[in-house]
Design a protein around this motif. Structure first.
Motif, mmCIF file in Angstrom:
data_model
loop_
_atom_site.group_PDB
_atom_site.id
_atom_site.type_symbol
_atom_site.label_atom_id
_atom_site.label_comp_id
_atom_site.label_asym_id
_atom_site.label_seq_id
_atom_site.Cartn_x
_atom_site.Cartn_y
_atom_site.Cartn_z
ATOM 1 N N ALA A 190 0.988 -1.083 -0.151
ATOM 2 C CA ALA A 190 -0.112 0.160 0.008
ATOM 3 C C ALA A 190 0.976 1.298 -0.143
ATOM 4 O O ALA A 190 0.537 2.198 -0.654
ATOM 5 N N THR A 198 -9.004 3.926 -3.882
ATOM 6 C CA THR A 198 -7.994 4.317 -4.463
ATOM 7 C C THR A 198 -6.723 3.082 -4.562
ATOM 8 O O THR A 198 -6.122 2.683 -5.367
ATOM 9 N N TYR A 199 -6.824 2.151 -3.613
ATOM 10 C CA TYR A 199 -6.026 1.096 -3.295
ATOM 11 C C TYR A 199 -6.573 -0.134 -3.896
ATOM 12 O O TYR A 199 -7.629 -0.582 -3.176
ATOM 13 N N VAL A 236 1.988 2.168 -3.426
ATOM 14 C CA VAL A 236 1.034 2.967 -4.205
ATOM 15 C C VAL A 236 0.753 4.235 -3.737
ATOM 16 O O VAL A 236 0.468 5.425 -4.261
ATOM 17 N N LEU A 258 -6.551 1.841 2.982
ATOM 18 C CA LEU A 258 -6.557 0.387 2.357
ATOM 19 C C LEU A 258 -7.905 -0.304 1.951
ATOM 20 O O LEU A 258 -7.841 -0.834 0.941
#
Length: 535
Positions: free
Chosen positions: A187, A207-208, A190, A203
């Motif tokens: 994570a 977006t992740y 990213v 998380l």
């Protein structure tokens, strides 16, 4: 309110220094009771001021500073629709647990009460943490006081039970830690500005996204730890030993609070962060849940020890919770969340009742009782209500949770087979068989044992312990919306966002060079480049 949440979490710990300073056993008990009672009253405004319409957003948020510029590990505490009821259940059970030990424990009283207070803080921390490293710390911290509660104040086989409990849960937790470290660094790569993050908000956000291969391994790592904690079949073998050998207060905390950390983790971590793996493994998890429901009920039916019977009933009842979670629709997941609370109330009451009768007769064998209903009428009524709640009698809390779970599972898109709900429903029938049969043998029939003729009924303290539990059993059973309203919005949004996230991951996977087993597992039709096609 942010300050009040933190005060509520750590208030039990303030009682420990006073326990160490005081010499009077009576004074120590009153200090522990005062600490847990204040904790409960401090938590009430958190529930009263909770914004139901914004339940999907963490409220009363405390955001600490990151551990360093590159490690985004921070003290992140808050409550949302998933955690509020379990947080309140933990504060509610605190004074009850202390009062349950008022006359039954005298050995190393300071240590005993200190372990209970530490365990309450650890449990509250688990349900309020929104940083996974902080969650893990509290998750592991809860093991320590329970280890000592069983190992020092438990029954004759307490050492065996302690080691089994500790080894099972520690192995699962260490595997989860490995997965958490990988997840944090992945994570972080990213996120860009840090190398590691354990912020649940990032998380679980859109977006992740994690690739299918990583999701599979990470889901298995986290799910294993949570399934051991539940415990889900076949990881359940530590639970009956731990329950049977633990002191009454330890059994109540274990049933009402600690087991819920596993089911809560499945909803909090596995669903929003690993949605594809969650959905792919749902039928397998449902299979284990149904096996656990039926197996736990059948084994409970042949138990000679009342406490062990109630312990195996937990294996069966928590199978319903897991079944509801993996059905992945609002009705079933709502049922699973409320059933976590229901199980804490009804099974917690049953362990209290078993402890009360044990204090009088120093035996838990069903054959040693019979015909005592006329001798202890108040005890009989309390025992009957807790039994009916446990088997899901309409009008009591257990019915609401089981009905929602079975209804949601029957129409689950993930299971695509109604057999899961049908087989699980047999667990309701079996629960009625073993619970009512046990109740009949213990309370009714001829009074053949002369030692039972001198039994005394519940005193004011014991009635005061059980009445609040009975009140909530009826309240949830009659008007469940007062409780389900806190999680409904978040559950609905969580399911929708998880499905959308999984679809985005599947779309991206078509252009990836996936291992053959991953493509087959998730049914991904990969795009083959013209060069690869010629080869």
């Amino acid at each position: 309110m942010e300050t009040l949440l933190n005060i509520t979490i750590y208030l039990p710990l303030l009682g420990i220094p006073f326990l160490l300073m005081l010499k009077s056993e009576s004074a120590k008990k009153w200090v522990a009771l005062l600490a847990t009672t204040l904790t409960f009253f401090a938590s009430i405004p958190l529930m009263l001021n909770f914004n139901v319409d914004a339940s999907s957003t963490a409220q009363y948020l405390t955001v600490g500073e990151s551990l360093s510029n590159s490690l985004d590990i921070k003290y992140l505490i808050g409550l949302d629709g998933l955690s509020l009821l379990l947080f309140m259940l933990t504060t509610f059970m605190g004074p009850i647990v202390i009062l349950s030990s008022w006359t039954s424990v005298s050995k190393h009283l300071t240590g005993y009460l200190s372990m209970l207070l530490l365990l309450q803080t650890a449990s509250l921390g688990v349900f309020a943490s929104l940083d996974l490293i902080v969650f893990y710390v509290f998750f592991e911290l809860s093991l320590i006081p329970m280890y000592f509660l069983i190992g020092i104040w438990g029954g004759a086989d307490r050492i065996k039970a302690t080691l089994k409990f500790f080894i099972y849960t520690l192995v699962g937790s260490l595997i989860m830690l490995v997965g958490l470290i990988y997840l944090g660094y992945d994570a972080g790569s990213v996120m860009g500005d840090v190398s590691f993050t354990s912020d649940w908000r990032f998380l679980s956000g859109e977006t992740y996204q994690i690739g299918l291969v990583q999701q599979t391994y990470l889901f298995l790592a986290f799910a294993l730890a949570f399934c051991i904690k539940v415990p889900l079949f076949p990881f359940h073998t530590w639970l009956p030993y731990a329950h049977t050998e633990a002191p009454t207060a330890g059994s109540v905390v274990l049933a009402a609070i600690m087991l819920k950390m596993g089911t809560y983790g499945l909803v909090r971590v596995c669903l929003p962060i690993f949605p594809n793996a969650f959905m792919e493994f749902a039928p397998w998890m449902a299979t284990l849940a149904v096996i656990g429901i039926i197996y736990g009920a059948l084994v409970a039916m042949v138990q000679k020890d009342v406490k062990k019977l109630v312990a195996y009933s937990s294996v069966s009842h928590l199978g319903f919770v897991v079944l509801g979670i993996f059905a992945l629709n609002t009705v079933a997941v709502q049922g699973a969340l409320i059933q976590m609370v229901n199980h804490g109330l009804s099974t917690g009451a049953l362990f209290l009742i078993v402890g009360m009768i044990y204090d009088r007769r120093h035996t838990r064998m069903i054959k040693d009782f019979g015909g005592i209903a006329k001798k202890v009428p108040v005890f009989t009524v309390m025992f009957m209500i807790a039994t009916f709640a446990s088997i899901g009698l309409p009008g009591l809390n257990g019915f609401i949770g089981e009905f929602l779970i079975l209804n949601g599972s029957f129409f689950s898109e993930l299971y695509a087979n109604k057999i899961y709900a049908i087989l699980a429903a047999t667990g309701v029938i079996l629960a009625a068989v073993y619970m009512l049969w046990m109740f009949q043998r213990v309370m009714f029939g001829p009074l053949t044992n002369k030692e039972n003729e001198n039994l005394t009924d519940l005193n004011a303290r014991e009635i005061g312990l059980l009445l609040p539990l009975m009140l909530f059993m009826f309240w949830i059973g009659i008007h469940p919306v007062d409780f389900t309203k806190y999680s409904e919005n978040q559950v609905t949004e969580l399911i929708i966002s998880s499905k959308e996230k999984s679809m985005a991951v599947m779309e991206d996977a078509k252009g990836e060079n996936l291992p053959e087993w991953t493509a087959k597992l998730y049914g991904v039709e990969q795009e083959i480049s013209p060069i690869a096609e010629k080869k």
